[in-house]
Motif scaffolding. Structure first.
Motif, short mmCIF file in Angstrom:
data_model
loop_
_atom_site.label_atom_id
_atom_site.label_comp_id
_atom_site.label_asym_id
_atom_site.label_seq_id
_atom_site.Cartn_x
_atom_site.Cartn_y
_atom_site.Cartn_z
N ARG A 1 -38.28 -13.54 17.92
CA ARG A 1 -38.43 -14.64 16.81
C ARG A 1 -37.54 -16.01 17.19
N PRO A 2 -38.10 -16.98 16.86
CA PRO A 2 -37.39 -18.29 17.12
C PRO A 2 -36.12 -18.50 15.94
N ILE A 3 -35.18 -18.88 16.32
CA ILE A 3 -33.95 -19.55 15.47
C ILE A 3 -34.04 -20.78 15.68
N PHE A 4 -33.92 -21.64 14.50
CA PHE A 4 -33.91 -23.04 14.53
C PHE A 4 -32.52 -23.58 14.31
N ILE A 5 -31.77 -24.18 15.08
CA ILE A 5 -30.57 -24.71 15.17
C ILE A 5 -30.43 -26.01 15.08
N VAL A 6 -29.46 -26.58 13.94
CA VAL A 6 -29.29 -27.91 13.76
C VAL A 6 -28.41 -28.58 14.83
N ASN B 1 -23.61 -18.96 11.16
CA ASN B 1 -23.89 -19.54 9.97
C ASN B 1 -25.52 -19.91 9.84
N ILE B 2 -26.09 -18.50 9.97
CA ILE B 2 -27.50 -18.36 10.09
C ILE B 2 -27.83 -17.97 8.65
N LEU B 3 -28.90 -18.45 8.21
CA LEU B 3 -29.74 -18.19 6.86
C LEU B 3 -31.15 -17.72 7.06
N GLU B 4 -31.57 -16.67 6.74
CA GLU B 4 -33.04 -16.19 6.88
C GLU B 4 -33.59 -16.83 5.65
N VAL B 5 -34.52 -17.51 5.93
CA VAL B 5 -35.58 -18.05 4.93
C VAL B 5 -36.80 -17.47 4.63
N SER B 6 -37.03 -16.63 3.88
CA SER B 6 -38.24 -15.91 3.32
C SER B 6 -37.93 -15.01 2.14
N SER B 7 -39.18 -14.53 1.64
CA SER B 7 -38.89 -13.71 0.54
C SER B 7 -38.33 -12.37 0.71
N LYS B 8 -38.33 -11.99 2.16
CA LYS B 8 -37.39 -10.94 2.46
C LYS B 8 -35.91 -11.02 2.82
N SER B 9 -35.52 -12.20 2.51
CA SER B 9 -34.21 -12.66 3.06
C SER B 9 -33.21 -11.86 2.21
N PRO B 10 -32.39 -11.24 2.77
CA PRO B 10 -31.09 -10.39 2.13
C PRO B 10 -30.14 -11.16 1.43
N ASN B 11 -30.25 -12.69 1.69
CA ASN B 11 -29.41 -13.61 0.86
C ASN B 11 -30.44 -14.28 -0.20
N PHE C 1 -25.50 -24.29 5.70
CA PHE C 1 -26.03 -23.33 6.96
C PHE C 1 -26.30 -24.26 8.18
N SER C 2 -26.37 -23.84 9.33
CA SER C 2 -26.66 -24.57 10.54
C SER C 2 -27.79 -24.02 11.25
N ALA C 3 -28.29 -22.76 11.05
CA ALA C 3 -29.22 -22.09 11.70
C ALA C 3 -30.08 -21.30 10.86
N PHE C 4 -31.60 -21.36 11.22
CA PHE C 4 -32.45 -20.60 10.20
C PHE C 4 -33.45 -19.82 11.06
N THR C 5 -33.86 -18.86 10.36
CA THR C 5 -34.94 -17.90 10.82
C THR C 5 -35.94 -17.43 9.75
N ASP C 6 -36.99 -17.17 10.08
CA ASP C 6 -37.84 -16.58 9.07
C ASP C 6 -38.78 -15.44 9.83
#
Length: 256
Positions: free
Chosen positions: A4-9, A52-62, A165-170
């Motif tokens: 999966r890709p991770i998008f880093i600012v 500093n990663i955030l999972e962005v989805s309806s399945k996110s633990p955050n 946050f500075s990095a994001f996954t889905d």
């Protein structure tokens, strides 16, 4: 294994870095299984020095990542007081060779809008029409990014938390099957915010593409597409407004 890709600012160079992460995939549709995969994805990213990663989805633990899912992120139009999610508006704005846009989908729940059979039975996708403004298919993520970011701008509390946050996954995004990604859209929002590119709580489409042109320029074809779009749409007017959403606050529970 899965990728999966991770998008880093990258604020210094004002761009989004995409890094593909290999990790153990935990099969199954339950949230518990998805979150095991998310955990392994993030752990492997940490080993590469990505923090500093955030999972962005309806399945996110955050909880924040769940609220920021396109299924849950909502706003309301000023003129007609229409409430919509990013996902419903995206699906309801599609124009196909044999029909659309199906504007009734904009007011439906996200899952119903995405699964509406007309989306798959109406031929080739031609463009997007959101209220009175038409968006081309190129740059490929232009409309989705614009829609996501403008909706987020109406949710100030969520926006203020997202920029921490500075990095994001889905976990649901597979680039081999999909084009648009809420994790990329959020990374783009954070980059624009930290680079002081956003001066109000809305970004008209032409202003947005002007601001993002260099970011989209990771592909020469996208640069050309965006330049063609700007030259061909100088007289388009930004003809609708959104108002701040009162439908989601951080202490509430997001929809399932």
């Amino acid at each position: 294994m899965a990728t999966r890709p991770i998008f880093i600012v990258n604020l210094k160079d004002e761009k989004i870095i995409t890094h593909n992460i290999h990790f153990k995939w935990h099969p199954g549709y339950s949230i518990a299984q998805k979150q095991k995969s998310i955990s392994d994805l993030h752990n492997n990213a940490h080993q590469l020095g990505i923090e500093n990663i955030l999972e962005v989805s309806s399945k996110s633990p955050n909880k924040l990542g769940t609220f920021l899912s396109a299924f849950n992120l909502k706003s309301v139009t000023v003129k007609n007081n229409i409430e919509f999610s990013v996902e419903s508006a995206f699906q309801g704005s599609k124009v196909f060779s044999q029909g659309g846009p199906f504007a009734d989908l904009i007011t439906k729940d996200s899952r119903s809008a995405k699964k509406d059979p007309r989306i798959r039975q109406s031929g080739e996708l031609l463009c997007f029409k959101f209220f009175s403004f038409t968006f081309p298919l190129t740059p490929k993520t232009y409309f989705y990014d614009w829609l996501y970011i403008n909706t987020l701008l109406k949710n100030e509390q969520l926006a203020s938390e997202a920029v921490k946050f500075s990095a994001f996954t889905d976990i649901e995004f597979n680039p081999e099957k999909s084009v648009n990604c809420q994790a990329f859209s959020l990374a783009l929002f954070v980059l624009l915010s930290k680079a002081n590119k956003i001066s109000s709580n809305s970004l008209p489409p032409n202003d947005f593409i002007n601001i993002c042109r260099n970011i989209y320029a990771t592909s020469s074809s996208i640069v050309q597409d965006s330049q063609n779009y700007l030259s061909n749409n100088k007289n388009n007017n930004y003809q609708y407004q959104l108002k701040p959403s009162s439908c989601i606050t951080m202490h509430e529970s997001p929809p399932k």
